[in-house]
Design an enzyme around this catalytic site. Structure first.
Site, PDB file in Angstrom:
ATOM      1  N   HIS A 223     -15.120   1.605  -5.662  1.00  0.00           N
ATOM      2  CA  HIS A 223     -16.025   0.529  -5.223  1.00  0.00           C
ATOM      3  C   HIS A 223     -16.536  -0.319  -6.395  1.00  0.00           C
ATOM      4  CE1 HIS A 223     -15.725   2.748  -1.499  1.00  0.00           C
ATOM      5  NE2 HIS A 223     -16.221   1.691  -0.876  1.00  0.00           N
TER       6      HIS A 223
ATOM      7  N   CYS B  31      -2.423 -13.154  -7.072  1.00  0.00           N
ATOM      8  CA  CYS B  31      -3.163 -12.021  -7.646  1.00  0.00           C
ATOM      9  C   CYS B  31      -4.148 -12.470  -8.732  1.00  0.00           C
ATOM     10  CB  CYS B  31      -2.214 -10.974  -8.205  1.00  0.00           C
ATOM     11  SG  CYS B  31      -1.289 -10.144  -6.905  1.00  0.00           S
TER      12      CYS B  31
ATOM     13  N   GLU C 252      -0.514   1.264  -5.646  1.00  0.00           N
ATOM     14  CA  GLU C 252      -1.438   0.155  -5.401  1.00  0.00           C
ATOM     15  C   GLU C 252      -1.341  -0.331  -3.961  1.00  0.00           C
ATOM     16  OE1 GLU C 252      -2.554  -3.055  -8.528  1.00  0.00           O
ATOM     17  OE2 GLU C 252      -1.161  -4.018  -7.158  1.00  0.00           O
TER      18      GLU C 252
HETATM   19 ZN   LIG Z   1      -3.746  -6.407  -6.755  1.00  0.00          ZN
END
Ligand SMILES: [Zn+2]
Length: 145
Positions: A78, A37, A130
């Protein structure tokens, strides 16, 4: 996914409003503990914002749904979360765009806006999903900012 049931927050306000949003955004976590990540990658975030209060404004709204969308969706959709230097900070772990911090920052943005409204609604909860298997719920402590 947007029609899912969210965790309920107990309260004694007469009105409760919930706004769902879907936000496509990228982020990275600038800390070695984040593993892969640390690389820029994207998510489709599902956000649910819970606002409550006892008074409506002149137009009969607790808060205008469109204004919530403008504040949060239109700001982050975005974009690369880390680019929002007014919100996130790559130097301070408390301000990295983790799911937890994203939820807290959304709460701050929303509550700062609500504080300016004459009917003084409260943001009681921000839910941020998420991934299909991971989500965070942020609820302010009483009197917290
Ligand atoms: Zn992430």
């Amino acid at each position: 996914m947007l029609q899912q049931i969210y965790p309920q927050v107990p309260h004694h306000f007469q009105y409760e409003l919930n706004k769902d949003m879907q936000i496509a955004a990228a982020h990275f976590i600038p800390h070695e503990a984040a593993g892969k990540c640390t690389n820029i990658h994207g998510h489709t975030y599902f956000v649910n914002i819970t606002v409550a209060g006892d008074e409506l404004d002149d137009s009969g709204f607790l808060v205008n749904f469109q204004h919530l969308k403008k504040l949060v969706h239109d700001k982050f959709d975005h974009t690369l979360m880390n680019d929002h230097k007014d919100v996130f900070n790559d130097k301070n772990s408390n301000d990295f765009p983790t799911t937890e911090v994203v939820a807290r920052k959304i709460w701050q943005i929303v509550q700062n806006y609500l504080d300016k409204l004459p009917n003084k609604p409260k943001c009681l909860q921000v839910f941020v999903r998420e991934t299909p298997t991971s989500y965070v719920v942020y609820r302010p402590k009483a009197g917290n900012k």
